[in-house]
Design an enzyme around this catalytic site. Sequence first.
Site, short mmCIF file in Angstrom:
data_model
loop_
_atom_site.label_atom_id
_atom_site.label_comp_id
_atom_site.label_asym_id
_atom_site.label_seq_id
_atom_site.Cartn_x
_atom_site.Cartn_y
_atom_site.Cartn_z
N SER A 117 0.86 -1.19 0.00
CA SER A 117 0.00 0.00 0.00
C SER A 117 0.89 1.23 0.00
CB SER A 117 -0.95 -0.03 1.21
OG SER A 117 -1.89 1.02 1.14
N THR A 118 0.74 2.12 0.97
CA THR A 118 1.50 3.37 1.00
C THR A 118 3.01 3.09 0.96
OG1 THR A 118 -0.25 4.28 2.39
CG2 THR A 118 1.79 5.55 2.21
N HIS A 144 -2.47 -1.20 -3.32
CA HIS A 144 -3.59 -0.30 -3.11
C HIS A 144 -3.38 0.98 -3.93
CE1 HIS A 144 -4.47 -2.14 1.14
NE2 HIS A 144 -4.80 -2.95 0.14
N MET A 236 -0.42 1.17 5.21
CA MET A 236 -1.29 1.35 6.37
C MET A 236 -2.29 0.20 6.46
SD MET A 236 -2.15 5.43 6.10
CE MET A 236 -3.17 5.35 7.58
N ASP A 239 -4.51 -5.19 5.79
CA ASP A 239 -4.92 -6.03 4.66
C ASP A 239 -3.85 -7.08 4.38
OD1 ASP A 239 -6.45 -6.93 2.55
OD2 ASP A 239 -5.78 -5.39 1.15
#
Length: 298
Positions: A117-118, A144, A236, A239
């Site tokens: 993600s991030t 993401h 973050m 998941d």
Amino acid sequence: MKKIAIVSSSNFRCQFIHLLLEGELVTLFSNPKHVEEQLYDIIIYAPIYEEKIDLFPTHKLIVVQEGHVNPSFTGRHVPFEVTNPSNVKRKIWMNIDQIHFEPADTLTGGVVAIGSSTGGPLSLQAVLNPLPATFDVPIVIAQHMPADFTRVLARRLDQIVEIRVKEARHLERLEAGTAYVAPGGKQMTIHVNAKKDAVIHINEPGATDLYHPSINYLFESVALYEWKIAVLLTGMGSDGAGALSKLKQSSQATIIAESQQTATIFGIPNAAIKTGLVDEILPNEEIGEWLAKKGGKP
């Protein structure tokens, strides 16, 4: 191609499920007694009343019904959700794959599944950079990102690293030496076609799906492989952590988390580590070196 019978006294339910299985070899029945079960590989039964579940053999049966089914039924159940057809479709396909490919008939070979993600683009580059163009297994990636951004990400990575990188397409067959990036804003899972090849399914996210693409969905779907390596990179949230138990309960699985040393945000790797199921905790560049050395094998 699988022969599928869809059975329901409700014409609406028959047609609803039929649309979700577009392209498959499907026969519709309004009366369960008219089904010659030996002629079908899969029977999807969608009762609307207290109809008998034991009319069909459990090993090939999927029940699609609201709420709880008959307490005596311990087989495969998919909640019937008219407002969330993509979720119904995904769960039906997960059950279809399980009927044919568990546990002895798992997909031969292996796969590497990566979730991020991030900060993911930089970590993905570090992980993919050491891999040769001849890497032995396919790689599937859930990053993401919104729609369209993943196409740019895949193109950029493909220009930088040796292994081939591309945005995944629906029904595309997985090939070794290629990394497939899930399209932003969609859900990507891996399924098995009639030739027993691993293929990509791209679906619209469900109304309640928090992440799209979802790392959990992708990781759960690769449990059919003979062996698999799951990699959780920076980001973050949590998941991916929810799928690790299923991976460990399948066949050979190794789970790797990015260390806090290189993670932009330590949420996703840390959530995985807290499950107690992670085998290796490594900086992102060392993850790539580990994969290159192992050739995609646990």
